[in-house]
Design an enzyme around this catalytic site. Structure first.
Site, PDB file in Angstrom:
ATOM      1  N   GLY A 220      16.443 -21.473  18.821  1.00 37.84           N
ATOM      2  CA  GLY A 220      17.272 -21.257  20.044  1.00 37.84           C
ATOM      3  C   GLY A 220      18.134 -22.226  20.698  1.00 37.84           C
ATOM      4  O   GLY A 220      17.740 -23.646  20.219  1.00 37.84           O
TER       5      GLY A 220
ATOM      6  N   GLN B 213      18.090 -23.709  23.331  1.00 43.50           N
ATOM      7  CA  GLN B 213      17.128 -24.813  24.345  1.00 43.50           C
ATOM      8  C   GLN B 213      15.946 -25.285  23.348  1.00 43.50           C
ATOM      9  O   GLN B 213      14.820 -25.391  23.957  1.00 43.50           O
ATOM     10  CB  GLN B 213      16.808 -24.461  25.453  1.00 43.50           C
ATOM     11  CG  GLN B 213      18.049 -24.432  26.492  1.00 43.50           C
ATOM     12  CD  GLN B 213      18.352 -25.743  26.781  1.00 43.50           C
ATOM     13  OE1 GLN B 213      17.614 -26.581  26.635  1.00 43.50           O
ATOM     14  NE2 GLN B 213      19.766 -26.245  27.067  1.00 43.50           N
ATOM     15  N   SER B 214      15.913 -25.218  22.052  1.00 48.99           N
ATOM     16  CA  SER B 214      14.821 -25.648  21.402  1.00 48.99           C
ATOM     17  C   SER B 214      14.408 -27.210  21.640  1.00 48.99           C
ATOM     18  O   SER B 214      14.929 -27.855  21.050  1.00 48.99           O
ATOM     19  CB  SER B 214      15.193 -25.373  19.712  1.00 48.99           C
ATOM     20  OG  SER B 214      14.191 -25.991  19.149  1.00 48.99           O
ATOM     21  N   ASN B 215      13.187 -26.977  21.771  1.00 50.99           N
ATOM     22  CA  ASN B 215      12.363 -28.288  21.570  1.00 50.99           C
ATOM     23  C   ASN B 215      12.149 -28.881  20.211  1.00 50.99           C
ATOM     24  O   ASN B 215      12.103 -30.259  20.250  1.00 50.99           O
ATOM     25  CB  ASN B 215      11.088 -28.309  22.487  1.00 50.99           C
ATOM     26  CG  ASN B 215      11.178 -27.649  24.015  1.00 50.99           C
ATOM     27  OD1 ASN B 215      11.913 -28.379  24.480  1.00 50.99           O
ATOM     28  ND2 ASN B 215      10.400 -26.699  24.105  1.00 50.99           N
TER      29      ASN B 215
ATOM     30  N   CYS C  53      13.964 -28.437  17.782  1.00 47.99           N
ATOM     31  CA  CYS C  53      15.227 -28.972  17.197  1.00 47.99           C
ATOM     32  C   CYS C  53      15.478 -30.391  17.694  1.00 47.99           C
ATOM     33  O   CYS C  53      15.893 -31.331  16.957  1.00 47.99           O
ATOM     34  CB  CYS C  53      16.276 -27.925  17.664  1.00 47.99           C
ATOM     35  SG  CYS C  53      16.314 -26.636  16.220  1.00 47.99           S
TER      36      CYS C  53
END
Ligand SMILES: Cc1ncc(COP(=O)(O)O)c(C=O)c1O
Length: 359
Positions: free
Chosen positions: A81, A83-85, A87
């Site tokens: 997504g 807001q991916s941590n 990534c």
């Protein structure tokens, strides 16, 4: 039972690159323990792993990036997504190792496309980003769900002369270029680390509370507990999938992990403890209870959680305490898995739920 040293030797067989500051801190939450006087509540700070605002993914990436290097890839592709941590941490790790990060980010209409929180950090880190608008986001997107997009990127990168590595979401399922569940190996080691920290303080761990998303954090911890401390419950609070789906993911990762470390152990379905009661409006939707749980820990202990994962896990833990799930005298460890950069894009919701206004 296996000795600590034998388990360490098994983990040592997997190549790794150093990205984290370990061990992460472990401490008692004194104000919470005084408030809920029948329990001792502790926290393990995996939000403090160090790299690019930290979090649970840094540990997984120590093994995954070693695999990228081993496969002589110079480009790593992943998805999640906006807001991916995962990534954000993968991008930072890739940059540090001079590997090109390419992110496929899925965005629901309710999510902002503004460069804020993790997306801003991805931009500063200079990831190559492709945003895909979707009506509904299935959090635990398997490679089969995103195959066409990934294949297109792989083709483009190969045309440019690059060698891509396909890293599965969360570093969890065995798919793409990852043939061993490296994320779970990292969290098997976390149980070992926590076990040694608690042994040094003569604390017996009764329960560990975690947010469970793509499943490898829980899978690794369950194996660690089963091998070293079978009385310990690993309690997963679902953040995206219902409990049957989550149990299936975790079980699958457990099986791959046991085979990768060559241990014959049977983990029953009932040993995979998952609660989906706190999913409520679904993945990434901040509600009143989660906002309040985040404010509660911040105000009592000065520790920030995140709105998508650990805030939900804390809301779950507080509710389980209220409902008498834990036995009197239990030592409960809350595992903080990070994610705090995602607090900022939720500012409007916090202001409204916490009824705060500047004076
Ligand atoms: C902050 C945070 N906590 C917990 C999790 C869940 O970990 P796992 O995907 O291993 O279940 C994630 C995954 O993205 C995360 O970013």
């Amino acid at each position: 039972m296996i000795s600590i040293q034998d388990l360490k030797n098994k983990i040592k067989k997997f190549p790794r690159v150093k990205l984290s500051f370990l061990p992460t801190p472990f401490e008692k939450l004194n104000n919470l323990s005084a408030m809920f006087k029948y329990y001792n509540i502790f926290i393990k700070r995996d939000d403090q792993t160090g790299l690019a605002f930290g979090g649970n993914k840094t540990r997984k990436l120590e093994f995954i990036m070693a695999d990228v290097l081993h496969q002589k890839a110079n480009c790593v592709i992943t998805w999640a997504g906006v807001q991916s941590n995962w990534c954000r941490q993968l991008t930072a790790a890739a940059k540090k190792l001079k590997i090109k990060p390419v992110l496929l980010l899925f965005k629901k209409p309710a999510f902002s496309k503004e460069y804020d929180g993790n997306l801003l950090l991805d931009l500063i880190l200079d990831a190559e980003i492709k945003i895909i608008e979707v009506e509904k986001e299935k959090k635990t997107m398997e490679l089969s769900d995103v195959k066409d997009f990934v294949e297109e990127i792989v083709k483009k990168e190969k045309q440019k002369g690059n060698t891509p590595y396909i890293a599965p979401i969360g570093g969890s399922l065995v798919e793409g270029s990852m043939s061993v569940p490296l994320g779970a190996i990292a969290y098997l080691e976390v149980f070992l680390e926590l076990y040694e920290q608690t042994m040094a303080e003569k604390i017996k761990i009764d329960s560990v509370i975690i947010a469970t998303g793509s499943g490898s954090t829980q899978a690794g911890l369950i194996i660690g507990a089963k091998l070293l401390s079978p009385w310990t419950r690993i309690v997963g609070i679902c953040v995206s999938e219902d409990k049957e789906t989550m149990r299936k993911y975790v079980k699958n990762i457990i099986e791959h992990t046991l085979s990768a470390i060559n241990i014959k152990e049977k983990i029953e379905d009932k040993e995979i403890i998952v609660f989906d009661d706190y999913l409520k409006e679904g993945y990434g939707v901040l509600n009143q209870e989660v906002a309040q749980a985040i404010a509660f820990l911040a105000r009592e202990e000065g520790i920030f959680l995140d709105p998508v994962y650990t805030g939900k896990a804390m809301a779950g833990m507080l509710d389980l305490i209220k409902n008498g799930y834990f036995r009197e005298g239990e030592n409960i460890v809350f595992l903080h898995t990070g994610g705090t950069p995602a607090l900022f894009p939720y500012r409007e919701k916090f202001i409204s739920f916490l009824k705060k206004k500047l004076g």
